[in-house]
Design a protein around this motif. Structure first.
Motif, PDB file in Angstrom:
ATOM      1  N   VAL A 242      -1.913 -13.603   2.610  1.00 35.17           N
ATOM      2  CA  VAL A 242      -1.562 -14.549   1.552  1.00 35.17           C
ATOM      3  C   VAL A 242      -2.850 -15.244   1.134  1.00 35.17           C
ATOM      4  O   VAL A 242      -3.579 -15.765   1.983  1.00 35.17           O
ATOM      5  CB  VAL A 242      -0.519 -15.572   2.032  1.00 35.17           C
ATOM      6  N   GLY A 243      -3.134 -15.271  -0.168  1.00 33.03           N
ATOM      7  CA  GLY A 243      -4.469 -15.663  -0.607  1.00 33.03           C
ATOM      8  C   GLY A 243      -5.417 -14.582  -0.125  1.00 33.03           C
ATOM      9  O   GLY A 243      -5.300 -13.420  -0.501  1.00 33.03           O
ATOM     10  N   HIS A 244      -6.350 -14.965   0.740  1.00 32.25           N
ATOM     11  CA  HIS A 244      -7.177 -13.937   1.396  1.00 32.25           C
ATOM     12  C   HIS A 244      -7.025 -13.985   2.908  1.00 32.25           C
ATOM     13  O   HIS A 244      -7.685 -13.229   3.628  1.00 32.25           O
ATOM     14  CB  HIS A 244      -8.658 -14.103   1.016  1.00 32.25           C
ATOM     15  N   ALA A 245      -6.129 -14.831   3.411  1.00 35.51           N
ATOM     16  CA  ALA A 245      -6.010 -15.053   4.848  1.00 35.51           C
ATOM     17  C   ALA A 245      -4.860 -14.259   5.447  1.00 35.51           C
ATOM     18  O   ALA A 245      -3.796 -14.093   4.834  1.00 35.51           O
ATOM     19  CB  ALA A 245      -5.810 -16.542   5.133  1.00 35.51           C
ATOM     20  N   SER A 246      -5.058 -13.793   6.672  1.00 32.83           N
ATOM     21  CA  SER A 246      -3.978 -13.158   7.419  1.00 32.83           C
ATOM     22  C   SER A 246      -2.943 -14.203   7.812  1.00 32.83           C
ATOM     23  O   SER A 246      -3.285 -15.336   8.164  1.00 32.83           O
ATOM     24  CB  SER A 246      -4.528 -12.496   8.688  1.00 32.83           C
ATOM     25  N   ALA A 247      -1.664 -13.813   7.764  1.00 33.25           N
ATOM     26  CA  ALA A 247      -0.575 -14.743   8.070  1.00 33.25           C
ATOM     27  C   ALA A 247       0.171 -14.290   9.318  1.00 33.25           C
ATOM     28  O   ALA A 247       0.218 -13.099   9.626  1.00 33.25           O
ATOM     29  CB  ALA A 247       0.379 -14.828   6.881  1.00 33.25           C
ATOM     30  N   HIS A 248       0.748 -15.256  10.034  1.00 35.90           N
ATOM     31  CA  HIS A 248       1.688 -15.002  11.134  1.00 35.90           C
ATOM     32  C   HIS A 248       1.056 -14.199  12.271  1.00 35.90           C
ATOM     33  O   HIS A 248       1.642 -13.234  12.769  1.00 35.90           O
ATOM     34  CB  HIS A 248       2.928 -14.268  10.618  1.00 35.90           C
ATOM     35  N   GLU A 249      -0.114 -14.608  12.714  1.00 35.35           N
ATOM     36  CA  GLU A 249      -0.783 -13.878  13.789  1.00 35.35           C
ATOM     37  C   GLU A 249       0.120 -13.788  15.010  1.00 35.35           C
ATOM     38  O   GLU A 249       0.686 -14.787  15.465  1.00 35.35           O
ATOM     39  CB  GLU A 249      -2.109 -14.562  14.158  1.00 35.35           C
ATOM     40  N   GLY A 250       0.281 -12.588  15.533  1.00 34.57           N
ATOM     41  CA  GLY A 250       1.062 -12.364  16.735  1.00 34.57           C
ATOM     42  C   GLY A 250       2.559 -12.253  16.528  1.00 34.57           C
ATOM     43  O   GLY A 250       3.292 -11.980  17.481  1.00 34.57           O
ATOM     44  N   ASP A 251       3.049 -12.419  15.303  1.00 32.42           N
ATOM     45  CA  ASP A 251       4.487 -12.406  15.026  1.00 32.42           C
ATOM     46  C   ASP A 251       4.825 -11.188  14.161  1.00 32.42           C
ATOM     47  O   ASP A 251       4.667 -11.212  12.940  1.00 32.42           O
ATOM     48  CB  ASP A 251       4.892 -13.705  14.314  1.00 32.42           C
TER      49      ASP A 251
END
Length: 330
Positions: A242-251
């Motif tokens: 989302v945007g340029h960032a990874s989301a929901h690390e580990g999920d």
């Protein structure tokens, strides 16, 4: 080198999109069909077939027996080889592919440079020179730290090999890590005699505008490509970004849900109806084999009836557990 049928199709207007399907056929039977542009087998158990249209993709399928992926067009197909490069063409469409050993080219950056320079040179001499979609499969994609990570080195080499090839706009693309021979780089593409329309996702920063934290060279690809006749959408590798960032690390479940939101945003941006159907083949690249059953079940719930090929593959960011790409027909 044989020429394809591009000139006739250029005069007649955009050709109908290739028909992409997953088939349980024998590879030889599919290749015997005159309109077959390419056939793909998956994993070490895929057959060895001496035909330029055949590719053994170095990703293991979680379902056995694994189907083959077939690309078929509306005209008879010609095919051949140009050194290490293999190709086929028909109906205004072109398949081209290379497999390189990175050790022969100085590592990931050198191999990517050579692969893209050779593909660029080959495509330049073709009627079907509008590159719409590219697949990149690299061993040990997340190995290395910071700018020395193998995927980031691949991006450096790809940009050097491309030069100004995509100055007018990037194709859709996927880059996934495989677990076969670690030095194997496989690149293949779909091109046309007519240009497509690149599609971006308003929820995401365009990949070529990523900030410096993602490497010296930003990834060069569009989020999707509407094919020339506007009858299909080729969807790039889509992860929980989302945007340029990874989301929901580990999920895992949350990442998969974010991917589905991103896919719907792409369909809306392309002016296509929401949702996927039985004629929309997708691939799900799953990092950890233990996650495959859950991914399969979640996708059955969220995308009932949609053909999904489940493959073991590493997403280009180590914190991302799953990625989807594929096709949506109008």
């Amino acid at each position: 080198m044989l020429e394809g049928c591009g000139s006739r199709w250029a005069e007649a207007g955009p050709a109908r999109a290739p028909r992409i399907s997953y088939r349980m056929n024998d590879a030889a039977a599919l290749l015997a069909e005159p309109d077959t542009l390419a056939v793909f087998g998956f994993g070490a158990g895929a057959a060895a077939v001496d035909d330029p249209r055949w590719m053994r993709v170095p990703l293991e399928a979680f379902d056995a027996p694994a189907p083959l992926e077939a690309w078929q067009v509306d005209d008879p197909v010609q095919h051949g080889r140009d050194g290490a490069l293999r190709w086929s063409a028909g109906g205004g469409w072109l398949f081209a592919a290379l497999e390189l050993d990175e050790r022969e080219h100085g590592g990931p950056a050198g191999a990517a440079h050579v692969a893209y320079a050779q593909l660029r040179e080959f495509i330049h001499g073709r009627h079907e020179r509008q590159v719409l979609r590219i697949w990149n499969y690299q061993g040990a994609i997340n190995q290395g730290e910071n700018d020395a990570e193998r995927y980031k080195l691949f991006c450096d080499g790809r940009a050097a090999g491309c030069g100004d090839w995509f100055a007018n706009g990037y194709p859709a693309a996927t880059a996934i890590g495989h677990h076969a021979e670690p030095h194997l780089l496989q690149v293949y593409l779909l091109a046309s005699s007519q240009a497509g329309s690149a599609v971006e996702n308003p929820r995401q920063v365009s990949a070529w505008r990523y900030p410096r934290q993602y490497g010296r060279t930003a990834p060069g690809f569009a989020r999707a490509m509407r094919l020339p006749a506007q009858d299909a959408l080729a969807i790039s590798g889509t992860a929980a970004v989302v945007g340029h960032a990874s989301a929901h690390e580990g999920d895992l479940a949350a990442q998969l849900e974010e991917i589905l939101v991103n896919l719907e945003a792409l369909l809306a941006s392309a002016g296509m109806p929401a949702g996927f159907d039985t004629h929309a083949p997708l691939k799900a690249y799953v990092r950890h084999p233990a996650d495959a059953p859950r991914v399969r079940e979640l996708l059955k719930q969220r995308l009932p009836g949609v053909p999904v090929l489940l493959l073991q593959g590493d997403v280009c960011r180590s914190e991302l557990l799953v990625e989807l790409d594929g096709w949506r027909y109008a």
